[in-house]
Design an enzyme around this catalytic site. Structure first.
Site, PDB file in Angstrom:
ATOM      1  N   HIS A  78       0.829  -1.207   0.000  1.00  0.00           N
ATOM      2  CA  HIS A  78       0.000   0.000   0.000  1.00  0.00           C
ATOM      3  C   HIS A  78       0.861   1.254   0.000  1.00  0.00           C
ATOM      4  O   HIS A  78       2.084   1.202   0.192  1.00  0.00           O
ATOM      5  CB  HIS A  78      -0.941   0.006   1.211  1.00  0.00           C
ATOM      6  CG  HIS A  78      -0.248   0.014   2.547  1.00  0.00           C
ATOM      7  ND1 HIS A  78       0.245   1.153   3.123  1.00  0.00           N
ATOM      8  CD2 HIS A  78       0.015  -0.997   3.420  1.00  0.00           C
ATOM      9  CE1 HIS A  78       0.791   0.868   4.300  1.00  0.00           C
ATOM     10  NE2 HIS A  78       0.668  -0.437   4.502  1.00  0.00           N
TER      11      HIS A  78
ATOM     12  N   CYS B  36       3.219  -5.014   6.836  1.00  0.00           N
ATOM     13  CA  CYS B  36       2.830  -4.752   5.444  1.00  0.00           C
ATOM     14  C   CYS B  36       3.972  -4.090   4.682  1.00  0.00           C
ATOM     15  O   CYS B  36       5.009  -3.742   5.248  1.00  0.00           O
ATOM     16  CB  CYS B  36       1.579  -3.878   5.406  1.00  0.00           C
ATOM     17  SG  CYS B  36       0.089  -4.724   5.965  1.00  0.00           S
TER      18      CYS B  36
END
Length: 323
Positions: free
Chosen positions: A195, A211
């Site tokens: 992301h 992440c």
């Protein structure tokens, strides 16, 4: 090592960012080498302006903070100084294994994407999981693509922030303050995403809860390139070997460890094992073990020649590396 001396001043960050999450294509797109060759790109050297920082330069040239620091020892990351020579480590040994889909190498803080319809590789800096929240080594795929995502923090992160006196809302709507940035690519590995971010400083460092963070203009471009179902391979390879122009290259990055600092003995042992087991190393090569020691010590992420094809360098068939 290939080097290209440039006298161009770095492009200013303000010229690259477009408001409201819009971006143009700024990929580091590199032509794939011929079969039997593993090195792409060229090391560059630029002249810094007074107001430059490593964060600004990295944003312009698709480089993360850690790799900028590693390639420029002794240079102040926040005030390099007008006229300072800044090395851009924009040459890479491609990760071992299939050149398909997405490959993310954790110690390198870097993502590689191989499109099916074009003989190129796109490469971007990434932020990875910090200590205690390490990013996994795994094989997965892109499961969902979501533009302008909202963020619902998991209970573990809500609890962590509450204990630190920095409580989070139960939901963060899409927008410039959203920690997921303008796009998220959900992996089939539960709980993990690729992301964007509302904090560019963390790109190229251990900063996330596992992440993979990207610069916003990079994640927007990657989202346009990849399809749902794209394979994703996450690896932990601090040392990479590769062939280029008939010679063997070694690229070294700092090992990732949550336990303790990795000893120099363990580092050398890992490289000796890599070289001894590599199919690239044949009888035609003489390994320059002094050069190997230097590459490991530097950990600058720059591919360096470690082989010779003459008898001018003494051969150590069973190297004993001393320090």
């Amino acid at each position: 090592m290939l080097a290209k001396m440039l006298t161009l001043r770095p492009l200013r960050l303000s010229l690259l960012l477009i408001t409201c999450w819009m971006s143009e294509a700024f990929a580091l797109e590199l032509a794939l080498p011929q079969p039997g060759d593993d090195v792409v790109g060229t090391v560059q050297v630029i002249e810094a302006s007074y107001e430059d920082t490593f964060a600004d330069i990295g944003e312009t040239y698709h480089l993360g903070y850690s790799e900028m620091v590693a390639a420029n020892p002794g240079v102040d990351a926040w005030l390099p100084g007008a006229g300072s020579a800044i090395t851009l480590p924009t040459q890479y040994i491609l990760p071992a294994g299939a050149r398909e889909g997405i490959v993310m190498n954790l110690p390198e803080y870097r993502l590689y994407y191989y499109p099916k319809d074009k003989p190129v590789v796109y490469t971007y800096p990434i932020g990875i999981g910090r200590e205690g929240w390490g990013s996994p080594v795994s094989e997965t795929r892109i499961a969902v693509k979501t533009p302008n995502p909202g963020w619902t923090p998991p209970q573990s992160i809500l609890r962590e922030h509450a204990e630190a006196g920095d409580p989070l809302p139960a939901y963060v709507p899409p927008g410039p303050d959203n920690p997921l940035g303008p796009y998220k690519l959900t992996l089939s590995l539960p709980g993990y995403l690729i992301h964007g971010s509302n904090k560019n400083f963390g790109i190229g460092t251990r900063v996330s809860h596992g992440c993979f963070r990207m610069l916003n203009h990079n994640v927007l471009e990657l989202a346009d390139l990849v399809a749902v179902g794209t394979k994703v391979r996450i690896i932990d390879e601090p040392y990479k070997l590769g062939m280029h122009a008939g010679r063997l290259y070694l690229e070294a990055h700092a090992m990732i460890s949550d336990v303790e600092e990795v000893s120099i003995v363990d580092k050398h042992a890992a490289v000796v094992e890599l070289i001894s087991q590599s199919e690239l190393v044949g009888d035609a090569f003489i390994i320059d073990w002094d050069r190997v020691r230097q590459v490991i010590a530097a950990e600058d992420g720059i591919p360096t020649v470690i082989s010779h094809i003459t008898e001018s360098v003494s051969h150590e068939p069973n190297p004993v590396l001393t320090f």
